[in-house]
Design a protein around this motif. Structure first.
Motif, mmCIF file in Angstrom:
data_model
loop_
_atom_site.group_PDB
_atom_site.id
_atom_site.type_symbol
_atom_site.label_atom_id
_atom_site.label_comp_id
_atom_site.label_asym_id
_atom_site.label_seq_id
_atom_site.Cartn_x
_atom_site.Cartn_y
_atom_site.Cartn_z
ATOM 1 N N GLU A 14 42.752 41.287 33.215
ATOM 2 C CA GLU A 14 41.861 40.137 33.118
ATOM 3 C C GLU A 14 42.030 39.207 34.315
ATOM 4 O OE1 GLU A 14 42.240 42.169 29.491
ATOM 5 O OE2 GLU A 14 43.857 41.243 30.681
ATOM 6 N N GLU A 15 43.260 39.012 34.740
ATOM 7 C CA GLU A 15 43.508 38.163 35.914
ATOM 8 C C GLU A 15 42.943 38.798 37.179
ATOM 9 O OE1 GLU A 15 47.661 35.830 35.013
ATOM 10 O OE2 GLU A 15 47.751 38.028 35.145
ATOM 11 N N LEU A 16 43.104 40.106 37.309
ATOM 12 C CA LEU A 16 42.554 40.797 38.481
ATOM 13 C C LEU A 16 41.041 40.680 38.526
ATOM 14 C CD1 LEU A 16 44.717 44.058 38.513
ATOM 15 C CD2 LEU A 16 44.664 42.316 40.315
ATOM 16 N N GLU A 17 40.394 40.825 37.372
ATOM 17 C CA GLU A 17 38.931 40.807 37.333
ATOM 18 C C GLU A 17 38.348 39.434 37.626
ATOM 19 O OE1 GLU A 17 37.935 42.493 33.550
ATOM 20 O OE2 GLU A 17 38.047 44.565 34.302
ATOM 21 N N GLU A 18 39.185 38.409 37.616
ATOM 22 C CA GLU A 18 38.733 37.078 38.031
ATOM 23 C C GLU A 18 38.632 36.970 39.553
ATOM 24 O OE1 GLU A 18 41.311 34.171 36.369
ATOM 25 O OE2 GLU A 18 40.761 34.606 34.279
ATOM 26 N N VAL A 19 39.255 37.921 40.261
ATOM 27 C CA VAL A 19 39.323 37.854 41.723
ATOM 28 C C VAL A 19 38.564 38.990 42.393
ATOM 29 C CG1 VAL A 19 40.920 37.821 43.710
ATOM 30 C CG2 VAL A 19 41.564 36.694 41.573
ATOM 31 N N VAL A 20 38.582 40.186 41.782
ATOM 32 C CA VAL A 20 37.943 41.365 42.390
ATOM 33 C C VAL A 20 37.026 42.033 41.362
ATOM 34 C CG1 VAL A 20 39.874 41.751 43.982
ATOM 35 C CG2 VAL A 20 39.855 42.898 41.740
ATOM 36 N N PRO A 21 36.108 42.903 41.830
ATOM 37 C CA PRO A 21 35.234 43.621 40.888
ATOM 38 C C PRO A 21 36.026 44.468 39.902
ATOM 39 C CG PRO A 21 34.410 43.812 43.135
ATOM 40 C CD PRO A 21 35.770 43.176 43.235
ATOM 41 N N ALA A 22 35.435 44.735 38.756
ATOM 42 C CA ALA A 22 36.121 45.444 37.674
ATOM 43 C C ALA A 22 36.596 46.826 38.117
ATOM 44 C CB ALA A 22 35.193 45.568 36.460
ATOM 45 N N LYS A 23 35.775 47.552 38.888
ATOM 46 C CA LYS A 23 36.171 48.895 39.305
ATOM 47 C C LYS A 23 37.407 48.856 40.187
ATOM 48 C CE LYS A 23 34.568 53.189 41.390
ATOM 49 N NZ LYS A 23 33.439 53.964 41.951
ATOM 50 N N LEU A 24 37.475 47.869 41.093
ATOM 51 C CA LEU A 24 38.650 47.748 41.955
ATOM 52 C C LEU A 24 39.870 47.338 41.137
ATOM 53 C CD1 LEU A 24 40.002 47.841 44.663
ATOM 54 C CD2 LEU A 24 39.104 45.557 45.168
#
Length: 394
Positions: free
Chosen positions: A350-360
């Motif tokens: 969830e934290e990653l998806e706040e910064v980069v696209p979901a696939k990445l």
């Protein structure tokens, strides 16, 4: 007693000393001691680094200057502390004595600046240029081992399966005992084209801890391989304990690139670098000359199917190996989460998806779990991560 996990990379070169003179000829000019320590602390998130060109007098002078200006301090249990990073003083040396079939690279680590300085004084009489990295040592392998142990050091054969300048690459025919005193080896470094699972079954390696290190020739390559080490604090003594499984200290996990990414994984034609069987003409150019692949060499050395229980080996790649993760995205991730170790190990989906696209974000998590799809390398060419629909579904 409380033990904690620390991230450790023990094979980092110096490109230039603080007088801007070359140390590792093939190392980047930005790869200075101070830059290594800052990169480890500020970007990589490493807790301990082994810099393996500390035998060079100018490198020792830079360390002493950091201590004198109170930017660093020597630890009671060995090592040099710089901010949140512990520097372990090391030297990579090339052995080619009368018992070797070819040159062997080894790593020698020492607890203090004084012991490294004493090692340098000893090497001066046995080396043509003490100021450069990975130089030929003129003496026997066992005499080198005896000196390292006299100075309370660690002796670790480096990247032991690579085709050039390694223990099993060309150094010995079948057994390390052809050249070395097996009782004076502390651990072995696997290298980029092998992992624990490939090596399992070589009986004479059973006593030794396996290490996975970057062999970095640039700042960006630091921590492309590393290990998670359970210790009380990041110091030389605690590292020694972990390597030798003393008082609960140990290697918890090895993190390294999938061997398929290594540039010497497969046997290839020496003339055209086309994948080629060992005893047949190359289908591309007809040559019979070969660069032996790590996989084939390991298969020749195996004596059993299974050896001993070891820490989990997790296949990971550096963040910049991940397709679509370019420099701008990398900078965004660092700004959001601080260090690569945080991004790779600690940040939630969830934290990653706040910064980069979901696939990445899914690919970063697949990397964390060792699930990226890989195309094999060989003959001096690295393999690569393959972007596919599979990546987003792992």
């Amino acid at each position: 007693m409380n033990l904690s996990s620390y991230f450790v990379d023990l094979h980092i070169h110096i490109g230039r000393d603080y007088n801007n003179r070359p140390v590792k000829i093939t190392g980047a000019k930005t790869l200075t001691l101070s830059n290594i320590l800052k990169e480890a602390d500020e970007k990589k998130g490493l807790d301990m680094v082994g810099v393996i060109d500390c035998h060079a007098p100018a490198v020792q002078a830079e360390i002493q200057e950091l201590i004198d200006t109170k930017q660093a301090k020597e630890l009671k249990d060995g090592g040099i502390q710089f901010k949140q990073v512990t520097l372990i003083l090391g030297s990579e040396i090339e052995i080619y004595d009368e018992n070797c079939k070819g040159p062997i690279h080894v790593l020698c680590f020492f607890p203090t600046l004084a012991s490294m300085s004493a090692f340098t004084a000893w090497l001066r009489e046995r080396m043509t240029n003490i100021n450069l990295s990975s130089q030929r040592y003129y003496g026997s392998a066992k005499d080198l081992q005896y000196k390292v142990k006299e100075l309370s050091g660690l002796f670790i054969p480096a990247h032991i399966f690579t085709p050039f300048k390694s223990l099993y690459g060309k150094g010995v025919q079948q057994s390390l005992r052809e050249v070395l005193d097996d009782s004076l080896i502390d651990a072995v470094e696997l290298g980029l084209s092998s992992d624990t699972y490939m090596v399992d079954g070589i009986d004479e390696l059973n006593p030794y801890t396996f290490l996975t290190n970057s062999d970095a020739h640039s700042l960006g390559k630091m921590a492309r391989e590393y290990q998670e080490v359970l210790m009380k604090t990041p110091s030389f003594k605690e590292l020694y304990y972990a390597i030798h499984h003393v008082k609960g200290r140990k290697i918890v996990r090895n993190y390294g690139m999938n061997p398929l990414l290594g540039k010497y994984y497969h046997t290839v034609c020496k003339k055209c670098l086309h994948p080629a069987p060992k005893n047949e003409p190359c289908s591309n150019c007809g040559s019979l000359q070969r660069i032996n692949g790590v996989k084939e060499r390991i298969d020749m050395l195996k004596t059993n199917e299974y050896s001993r229980e070891r820490p989990t080996y997790v296949h990971q790649v550096p963040l910049d190996f991940i397709p679509s993760l370019g420099a701008k995205t990398y900078a965004k991730l660092l700004k959001a989460f601080g260090t690569e170790m945080n991004i790779i190990h600690r940040v939630s989906k969830e934290e990653l998806e706040e910064v980069v696209p979901a696939k990445l974000a899914e690919m970063i998590l697949a990397n964390r779990n060792g699930e990226l799809q890989i195309a094999a390398g060989g003959g001096g060419k690295y393999g690569k991560v393959v972007a596919s629909e599979t990546d987003s579904s792992n």
